[in-house]
Design a protein around this motif. Structure first.
Motif, PDB file in Angstrom:
ATOM      1  N   GLU A  10       3.838   1.590  -1.160  1.00 12.73           N
ATOM      2  CA  GLU A  10       4.481   1.726  -2.471  1.00 12.73           C
ATOM      3  C   GLU A  10       3.492   2.258  -3.507  1.00 12.73           C
ATOM      4  O   GLU A  10       3.826   3.129  -4.314  1.00 12.73           O
ATOM      5  CB  GLU A  10       5.035   0.371  -2.912  1.00 12.73           C
ATOM      6  N   ARG A  11       2.259   1.741  -3.491  1.00 13.02           N
ATOM      7  CA  ARG A  11       1.256   2.214  -4.440  1.00 13.02           C
ATOM      8  C   ARG A  11       0.885   3.669  -4.181  1.00 13.02           C
ATOM      9  O   ARG A  11       0.687   4.461  -5.120  1.00 13.02           O
ATOM     10  CB  ARG A  11       0.011   1.331  -4.363  1.00 13.02           C
ATOM     11  N   LEU A  12       0.769   4.040  -2.912  1.00  8.88           N
ATOM     12  CA  LEU A  12       0.415   5.414  -2.576  1.00  8.88           C
ATOM     13  C   LEU A  12       1.505   6.378  -3.030  1.00  8.88           C
ATOM     14  O   LEU A  12       1.222   7.447  -3.604  1.00  8.88           O
ATOM     15  CB  LEU A  12       0.191   5.536  -1.071  1.00  8.88           C
TER      16      LEU A  12
ATOM     17  N   GLY B  68       3.732   5.844  -5.465  1.00  7.66           N
ATOM     18  CA  GLY B  68       3.759   5.874  -6.927  1.00  7.66           C
ATOM     19  C   GLY B  68       2.628   6.710  -7.499  1.00  7.66           C
ATOM     20  O   GLY B  68       2.817   7.459  -8.476  1.00  7.66           O
ATOM     21  N   PHE B  69       1.423   6.622  -6.923  1.00  6.61           N
ATOM     22  CA  PHE B  69       0.300   7.417  -7.394  1.00  6.61           C
ATOM     23  C   PHE B  69       0.567   8.904  -7.178  1.00  6.61           C
ATOM     24  O   PHE B  69       0.254   9.739  -8.045  1.00  6.61           O
ATOM     25  CB  PHE B  69      -0.974   6.993  -6.639  1.00  6.61           C
ATOM     26  N   GLY B  70       1.166   9.257  -6.037  1.00  3.03           N
ATOM     27  CA  GLY B  70       1.472  10.655  -5.782  1.00  3.03           C
ATOM     28  C   GLY B  70       2.503  11.204  -6.740  1.00  3.03           C
ATOM     29  O   GLY B  70       2.389  12.363  -7.197  1.00  3.03           O
ATOM     30  N   ARG B  71       3.499  10.396  -7.113  1.00  2.67           N
ATOM     31  CA  ARG B  71       4.509  10.869  -8.053  1.00  2.67           C
ATOM     32  C   ARG B  71       3.920  11.039  -9.449  1.00  2.67           C
ATOM     33  O   ARG B  71       4.232  12.015 -10.149  1.00  2.67           O
ATOM     34  CB  ARG B  71       5.674   9.872  -8.094  1.00  2.67           C
ATOM     35  N   ARG B  72       3.075  10.092  -9.879  1.00  2.00           N
ATOM     36  CA  ARG B  72       2.506  10.186 -11.228  1.00  2.00           C
ATOM     37  C   ARG B  72       1.584  11.385 -11.373  1.00  2.00           C
ATOM     38  O   ARG B  72       1.536  12.021 -12.428  1.00  2.00           O
ATOM     39  CB  ARG B  72       1.747   8.896 -11.571  1.00  2.00           C
ATOM     40  N   HIS B  73       0.843  11.736 -10.355  1.00  2.00           N
ATOM     41  CA  HIS B  73      -0.137  12.825 -10.446  1.00  2.00           C
ATOM     42  C   HIS B  73       0.303  14.084  -9.702  1.00  2.00           C
ATOM     43  O   HIS B  73      -0.494  14.999  -9.542  1.00  2.00           O
ATOM     44  CB  HIS B  73      -1.479  12.344  -9.890  1.00  2.00           C
TER      45      HIS B  73
ATOM     46  N   LEU C 202      -3.295  13.236  -0.484  1.00  2.00           N
ATOM     47  CA  LEU C 202      -3.841  11.906  -0.742  1.00  2.00           C
ATOM     48  C   LEU C 202      -4.528  11.326   0.497  1.00  2.00           C
ATOM     49  O   LEU C 202      -5.617  10.760   0.409  1.00  2.00           O
ATOM     50  CB  LEU C 202      -2.725  10.974  -1.208  1.00  2.00           C
TER      51      LEU C 202
ATOM     52  N   TRP D 168       0.823  -1.213   0.000  1.00  2.00           N
ATOM     53  CA  TRP D 168       0.000   0.000   0.000  1.00  2.00           C
ATOM     54  C   TRP D 168       0.853   1.258   0.000  1.00  2.00           C
ATOM     55  O   TRP D 168       0.560   2.216  -0.724  1.00  2.00           O
ATOM     56  CB  TRP D 168      -0.928  -0.010   1.204  1.00  2.00           C
TER      57      TRP D 168
ATOM     58  N   ARG E 238       1.577  13.621  -0.157  1.00  2.00           N
ATOM     59  CA  ARG E 238       1.045  12.523   0.663  1.00  2.00           C
ATOM     60  C   ARG E 238      -0.093  13.006   1.560  1.00  2.00           C
ATOM     61  O   ARG E 238      -1.075  12.291   1.764  1.00  2.00           O
ATOM     62  CB  ARG E 238       2.176  11.928   1.499  1.00  2.00           C
TER      63      ARG E 238
END
Length: 403
Positions: A57-59, A61-66, A73, A55, A70
């Motif tokens: 790692e996914r959080l 990665g999602f923050g970096r892409r968009h 989010l 979780w 933190r």
């Protein structure tokens, strides 16, 4: 009114034995909880750590892409958790508080399942739940006790019918023999335990097949849900009937309600009968401990206690009934003296006692009629050991007699 005479101070002796039984069972439950916590921690803790790591790692990665922080989010996820608690789902689940959903909710309340998938959010709903649950849970508990009474009646009729058609059946055993109850067509603890166990297993397996097909779960997950729901544990991780669409939705809702009600009744009854065996095991353990103390006392040259009864000895009560050391808690026909010990022979004999007294006590607990003092000694094996209503009724009867 004075306390019930027991020929040797049975009142304090019984109180001491009840306290010893309570403390021993409490200690065993504490050890049981510690052992269960160790096993579940060893099984589930590694999976929890892996899920948390994935979780994070996914959080990230999602923050970096968009290009989101933190904190932003986490704030959005808190809003999602609030919406999920109110019944909003991403996959379009059915409404929680329409009439069918509300009926499902009150069913989980009065049966004490309490899945937690829907909870009242308003002040009025919370206040009404307190009043509604108090009356509803009490009435449902009484219904479960009466269900167990009717079930024992059915088993008794089946046992009597089978015994009457058994080839070469003798006229009957002599009075006071351990097989008297079974020969008379009255079910023993083992018979009721096997019947309830088989019925509960068949119901769980059949219901799991239905839930696996209707909900899209694996069969093991469906079987796990059946036990969690029927035993009123009610974790809420899996809940039936929550999808927006089902094939034959009306029929499935009826089947779901009937299965939940039948399953809760069966497992509640099974737990009550198993509690009789647990109580017998606790009595036997206490008797063994008391026997060891008496043997040590005799080894030191001290005189044996006046009321001590060694293992294997059975006193004859009125009417030819055998007064066993392991099960009776009191009664005019069976006065348990202080310092008695329990033998395995007496425990096994008491386990064959008729469950007709269990049916009688449940009926008296429901109607409020006290037990008669002429109850045979073997019947007292079940006194105070079946359900909250039976325990409360027994204690209230004792209090009234002491006054």
């Amino acid at each position: 009114m004075a306390g019930r005479g027991c020929g040797g101070g049975c009142g304090p002796g019984r109180a001491n034995e009840d306290n010893a039984r309570f403390l021993l069972l409490g200690a065993l439950l504490a050890l049981y909880l510690l052992g269960g916590a160790a096993v579940f921690s060893a099984l589930e803790r590694p999976h929890e750590r892996q899920a948390r790591q994935r979780w994070e790692e996914r959080l990230a990665g999602f923050g970096r892409r968009h290009n989101l922080s933190r904190d932003a989010l986490r704030g959005f996820l808190r809003h999602f958790e609030e919406a999920a608690a109110a019944g909003v789902r991403v996959d379009g689940a059915r409404p929680r508080w329409d009439f069918p959903g509300a009926f499902y909710f009150v069913g989980t309340v009065v049966s004490t399942i309490g899945f937690g998938m829907a909870t009242p959010a308003t002040v009025g709903g919370k206040v009404f739940l307190i009043v509604y649950g108090l009356l509803g849970c009490s009435s449902t508990l009484l219904f479960f006790n009466l269900f167990l009474e009717r079930l024992i009646t059915v088993i008794a009729h089946v046992t009597r019918w089978c015994g009457a058609r058994r080839p070469g059946r003798r006229a009957g055993p002599r009075a006071g023999s351990p097989g008297l109850a079974a020969a008379a067509g009255k079910p023993s603890v083992r018979v009721v335990l096997l019947a309830l166990g088989a019925a509960s297993l068949a119901l769980c397996c059949g219901a799991a097949a239905l839930y696996a097909a209707a909900e899209g779960w694996g069969y093991l997950d469906a079987l796990y849900f059946c036990f969690v729901a029927f035993s009123t544990i009610g974790f809420g991780d899996l809940v039936s009937g929550q999808q927006a669409r089902y094939d034959g939705r009306g029929l499935y809702r009826v089947a779901n309600f009937v299965l939940l009600l039948s399953g809760v009744c069966c497992l509640y009854s099974l737990f009550n009968v198993v509690s009789i065996l647990v109580r017998q095991a606790v009595n036997w353990a206490l008797g063994r401990a008391a026997g060891a103390g008496c043997r040590r006392g005799r080894g030191r040259g001290g005189p044996p206690r006046r009321n001590a009864v060694g293992p294997g000895r059975v006193r004859s009560g009125g009417g030819g009934a055998a007064e066993t050391d392991g099960g009776s808690d009191g009664g005019s026909g069976a006065r348990r003296l202080s310092g008695e010990m329990v033998s395995m022979k007496d425990l096994l004999a008491a386990n064959k006692a008729s469950l007709a007294v269990l049916q009688k006590q449940l009926s008296e607990a429901a109607s409020g009629r006290p037990r008669r003092a002429s109850t045979p000694a073997v019947d007292d094996e079940f006194s105070g050991g079946v359900g909250a209503f039976a325990i409360m009724n027994s204690r209230l009867a004792e209090t009234s007699a002491d006054r």
